[in-house]
Write an enzyme that holds these catalytic residues in place. Sequence first.
Site, PDB file in Angstrom:
ATOM      1  N   LYS A  53       0.828  -1.206   0.000  1.00  0.00           N
ATOM      2  CA  LYS A  53       0.000   0.000   0.000  1.00  0.00           C
ATOM      3  C   LYS A  53       0.863   1.256   0.000  1.00  0.00           C
ATOM      4  CE  LYS A  53      -3.754  -2.514   2.181  1.00  0.00           C
ATOM      5  NZ  LYS A  53      -4.390  -2.936   3.429  1.00  0.00           N
ATOM      6  N   GLN A  97      -4.052  -1.522  10.375  1.00  0.00           N
ATOM      7  CA  GLN A  97      -3.975  -2.814   9.683  1.00  0.00           C
ATOM      8  C   GLN A  97      -4.450  -3.934  10.621  1.00  0.00           C
ATOM      9  OE1 GLN A  97      -3.239  -3.441   6.435  1.00  0.00           O
ATOM     10  NE2 GLN A  97      -3.839  -5.541   6.904  1.00  0.00           N
ATOM     11  N   ASP A 120     -10.564   2.825   5.532  1.00  0.00           N
ATOM     12  CA  ASP A 120     -11.150   1.552   5.116  1.00  0.00           C
ATOM     13  C   ASP A 120     -12.672   1.569   5.058  1.00  0.00           C
ATOM     14  OD1 ASP A 120      -9.633  -0.518   4.163  1.00  0.00           O
ATOM     15  OD2 ASP A 120      -9.065  -1.284   6.134  1.00  0.00           O
TER      16      ASP A 120
END
Length: 293
Positions: A53, A97, A120
Amino acid sequence: MAAQLIDGNKIAADIKADVSRRVSALKARGISPGLAAIIVGDNAASISYVSGKAADCAEVGIFSETFHLPESSTHDEVLALIARLNADNRFHAILPQLPMPRQIDEREVIDAMLARKDADGLHPVNLGRLLRGELDGAIPCTPNGVLELLRRTGIDPAGKHVVVVGRSTLVGRPLAVLLSNKANGANATVTICHTGTPDIARFTRDAEIVVLAAGHVNTLTADMCKPGVVIIDVGVNRVDAPSRPSGYRLVGDAAMDVREVASWVTPYTGGVGPMTRAMLLVNTVRAAEKVAG
């Protein structure tokens, strides 16, 4: 019938090119979009994902920084980092994460972020807005990526029966909401199946589109499919492969034989995965654009 493969790598590259243009436009106004990623512990998969990412961010011009905390970090220490990042104007989006170590309450971590910095799309405010059909904020990356795969392949869900196998907050539930919205690229009739569904095949045989997010090998086989079905396979599973140096290979939730009856399928690699990463970039640049006004 031989199914056509949906090229997620190509579609993701197109999306990243668009994000790059949007980033350049923001920088011309003095705003540099920024993403903060948080890793707690030394989970190899998490480190690999975040590294990927970060490379994606560099490719499109987004500033990114990874905050790597030790495995022993306490819940309060993670929340303190979230508070600092909430107040740090360099970052327009924050990505905790997952998974995190057991002592960390992941839900509280997500809730502690500012909703406008949720990379997210999993903050309860953003999920609630999604349920109301408001699509101008952060949308969960994988479900949004699935919609883009369909749209950019010319597959319109409108009026079709879509079966989503999986009910997680990360994929299944938000995807069902997105697909059932009264909007372009949606307007489908959606059935959610899961581990509590006694006979999944009864539903998948009636579906024009099946999205698999169960996390189990061979969840869908050819005999469970209507001819011409479109199959989007979100699953990532390890199976033994003694001949390979790693000792394993990655497969999805669908068996290979579905390609004999399907019209379109996503490959095990280069399908949904690149789209998830691309939509994270979309959420980040969108968050920066909202700040810019």
